[in-house]
Scaffold this motif. Structure first.
Motif, PDB file in Angstrom:
ATOM      1  N   ALA A 167      85.895  10.649  11.508  1.00  0.00           N
ATOM      2  CA  ALA A 167      84.857  11.267  12.338  1.00  0.00           C
ATOM      3  C   ALA A 167      84.263  10.229  13.269  1.00  0.00           C
ATOM      4  N   ARG A 168      83.793  10.683  14.423  1.00  0.00           N
ATOM      5  CA  ARG A 168      83.166   9.790  15.384  1.00  0.00           C
ATOM      6  C   ARG A 168      81.658   9.748  15.171  1.00  0.00           C
ATOM      7  N   GLY A 169      81.105   8.558  15.372  1.00  0.00           N
ATOM      8  CA  GLY A 169      79.668   8.363  15.372  1.00  0.00           C
ATOM      9  C   GLY A 169      79.208   8.022  16.766  1.00  0.00           C
ATOM     10  N   PRO A 170      78.119   7.262  16.914  1.00  0.00           N
ATOM     11  CA  PRO A 170      77.629   6.916  18.245  1.00  0.00           C
ATOM     12  C   PRO A 170      78.647   6.103  19.045  1.00  0.00           C
ATOM     13  N   LYS A 171      78.791   6.444  20.312  1.00  0.00           N
ATOM     14  CA  LYS A 171      79.668   5.724  21.247  1.00  0.00           C
ATOM     15  C   LYS A 171      81.082   5.610  20.672  1.00  0.00           C
ATOM     16  N   LYS A 192      90.386   1.764  23.514  1.00  0.00           N
ATOM     17  CA  LYS A 192      90.686   2.005  22.101  1.00  0.00           C
ATOM     18  C   LYS A 192      89.470   1.912  21.187  1.00  0.00           C
ATOM     19  N   GLY A 193      88.473   1.106  21.544  1.00  0.00           N
ATOM     20  CA  GLY A 193      87.265   1.008  20.751  1.00  0.00           C
ATOM     21  C   GLY A 193      87.435   0.259  19.441  1.00  0.00           C
ATOM     22  N   GLY A 194      86.429   0.425  18.577  1.00  0.00           N
ATOM     23  CA  GLY A 194      86.386  -0.328  17.327  1.00  0.00           C
ATOM     24  C   GLY A 194      87.503   0.002  16.356  1.00  0.00           C
ATOM     25  N   LEU A 195      88.003   1.237  16.380  1.00  0.00           N
ATOM     26  CA  LEU A 195      89.088   1.604  15.463  1.00  0.00           C
ATOM     27  C   LEU A 195      90.235   0.620  15.563  1.00  0.00           C
ATOM     28  N   TRP A 196      90.642   0.307  16.789  1.00  0.00           N
ATOM     29  CA  TRP A 196      91.819  -0.531  16.977  1.00  0.00           C
ATOM     30  C   TRP A 196      91.504  -2.022  17.034  1.00  0.00           C
ATOM     31  N   ASP A 197      90.262  -2.391  17.361  1.00  0.00           N
ATOM     32  CA  ASP A 197      89.934  -3.815  17.465  1.00  0.00           C
ATOM     33  C   ASP A 197      89.481  -4.395  16.128  1.00  0.00           C
ATOM     34  N   THR A 227      97.037   4.859  13.858  1.00  0.00           N
ATOM     35  CA  THR A 227      97.564   5.996  14.611  1.00  0.00           C
ATOM     36  C   THR A 227      97.229   7.308  13.918  1.00  0.00           C
ATOM     37  N   ASP A 228      97.363   7.345  12.592  1.00  0.00           N
ATOM     38  CA  ASP A 228      96.997   8.549  11.832  1.00  0.00           C
ATOM     39  C   ASP A 228      95.510   8.874  12.010  1.00  0.00           C
ATOM     40  N   ALA A 229      94.662   7.841  11.933  1.00  0.00           N
ATOM     41  CA  ALA A 229      93.231   8.051  12.092  1.00  0.00           C
ATOM     42  C   ALA A 229      92.909   8.540  13.503  1.00  0.00           C
ATOM     43  N   GLU A 230      93.531   7.939  14.493  1.00  0.00           N
ATOM     44  CA  GLU A 230      93.284   8.320  15.884  1.00  0.00           C
ATOM     45  C   GLU A 230      93.673   9.769  16.130  1.00  0.00           C
ATOM     46  N   SER A 251      89.330  13.078  20.317  1.00  0.00           N
ATOM     47  CA  SER A 251      88.735  12.637  21.579  1.00  0.00           C
ATOM     48  C   SER A 251      88.701  11.119  21.692  1.00  0.00           C
ATOM     49  N   ALA A 252      88.649  10.632  22.918  1.00  0.00           N
ATOM     50  CA  ALA A 252      88.603   9.192  23.169  1.00  0.00           C
ATOM     51  C   ALA A 252      87.207   8.646  22.904  1.00  0.00           C
ATOM     52  N   PRO A 253      87.084   7.361  22.572  1.00  0.00           N
ATOM     53  CA  PRO A 253      85.760   6.781  22.332  1.00  0.00           C
ATOM     54  C   PRO A 253      84.924   6.742  23.603  1.00  0.00           C
ATOM     55  N   GLN A 254      83.612   6.856  23.437  1.00  0.00           N
ATOM     56  CA  GLN A 254      82.677   6.785  24.554  1.00  0.00           C
ATOM     57  C   GLN A 254      81.992   5.419  24.501  1.00  0.00           C
ATOM     58  N   ILE A 255      82.495   4.482  25.295  1.00  0.00           N
ATOM     59  CA  ILE A 255      81.988   3.120  25.244  1.00  0.00           C
ATOM     60  C   ILE A 255      80.598   3.013  25.860  1.00  0.00           C
TER      61      ILE A 255
END
Length: 297
Positions: free
Chosen positions: A194-198, A166-171, A284-287, A292-296
């Motif tokens: 929008a997605r940034g690094p990782k 889930k990455g930082g969005l959910w944590d 959930t709306d943001a996701e 795409s899924a986060p790139q950890i």
């Protein structure tokens, strides 16, 4: 109040168990976990009993604290509420809106109290700052940065599967929302994502007050860049979120105080399961916008 703990991971061991065992108004009855060996080890470290059957623990307590991944927490929270247990929950409440709604419905039907542990909301300096800003009119915009460095060799959460998924969005996203929403009001819509690094995520939110906010959220920031910052700008000028001298155990003890108060009075706490559900809806709306899924790694 007799209370049990569901979960045996690092967060249960370093925060929940010490807070429950050290609370003067709680009787820490026992621990249940998905691993019986881990439950016994944690129970032994904190002077309580391990339970192999979760329903047996629920039958012997008035409340439960849950320190489990959101997809595991939600169904167990609903189960505990149906067993007439008050709930001390972790953020995020659930991994889906449907699971979160099921928790809220179970809480309402059983008439039990619920508190979701958003750390900042139970730290006195930050509580006071939020109350002061909520009473101040004319906020124009806000900026929140919540940057963690979780996936390092010395982090107890580096191997957390749900954080990797889930990455930082959910944590850390729930932490940022828990500070902004009491001041700027509910989120009317997620205007951009929008997605940034990782796993880094950038959000633009419109609030019902008319103010907007921007959020930068990450679990993969360089350790030297990690930290949290919130800035509000409006008619009264500029204000910045203060730091806190208290750690997680002290804040969780205050969350337990809040659960006791809600159970005694019947008055919902501002950080109850319904608020946790609203946060889940926004995430959930943001996701959905991010795609795409986060790139950890």
């Amino acid at each position: 109040m007799r209370i049990g703990l569901l979960g045996t991971g690092p967060w249960a061991d370093m925060a929940h168990a010490p807070a429950l065992s050290g609370h003067r108004e709680l009787d820490f009855v026992g621990v249940w976990g998905r691993s019986a060996d881990a439950a016994k080890a944690l129970a032994d470290r904190h002077g309580t009993r391990a339970y192999e059957d979760v329903d047996a623990l629920l039958a012997e307590v008035d409340a439960v604290a849950i320190a489990l991944p959101p997809s595991v927490q939600a169904p167990l929270a609903a189960r505990a509420a149906r067993a007439n247990c008050h709930l001390l929950l972790d953020k995020p409440l659930a991994a889906t809106v449907e699971e979160g709604r099921a928790v809220v419905e179970a809480v309402e039907q059983a008439g039990v109290a619920s508190v979701v542990f958003f750390t900042s909301r139970f730290q006195p300096e930050i509580q006071a700052w939020i109350a002061e800003q909520a009473a101040t009119e004319g906020w124009f915009t806000a900026r929140a940065e919540w940057l963690g460095a979780v996936f390092t060799s010395d982090s107890p959460f580096a191997a957390s599967p749900w954080r990797q998924e889930k990455g930082g969005l959910w944590d850390v996203g729930p932490h940022a929302l828990s500070v902004l929403m009491p001041v700027l009001g509910d989120v009317e819509r997620v205007a951009a994502a929008a997605r940034g690094p990782k796993d880094t995520v950038h959000l633009v939110l419109h609030h019902v007050s008319g103010a907007s906010s921007t959020l930068t959220l990450s679990l993969t920031a360089p350790p030297a860049a990690a930290g949290a910052a919130v800035e509000l700008r409006g008619k009264s000028g500029v204000t910045i979120l203060p730091g806190s001298a208290e750690g997680a155990v002290e804040a969780l003890t205050r969350a337990a105080d809040a659960l006791l108060e809600a159970a005694r009075t019947g008055r919902p706490h501002p950080c109850d399961a319904a608020f946790g559900l609203r946060v889940t809806e926004i995430l959930t709306d943001a996701e959905a916008q991010l795609g795409s899924a986060p790139q950890i790694r």
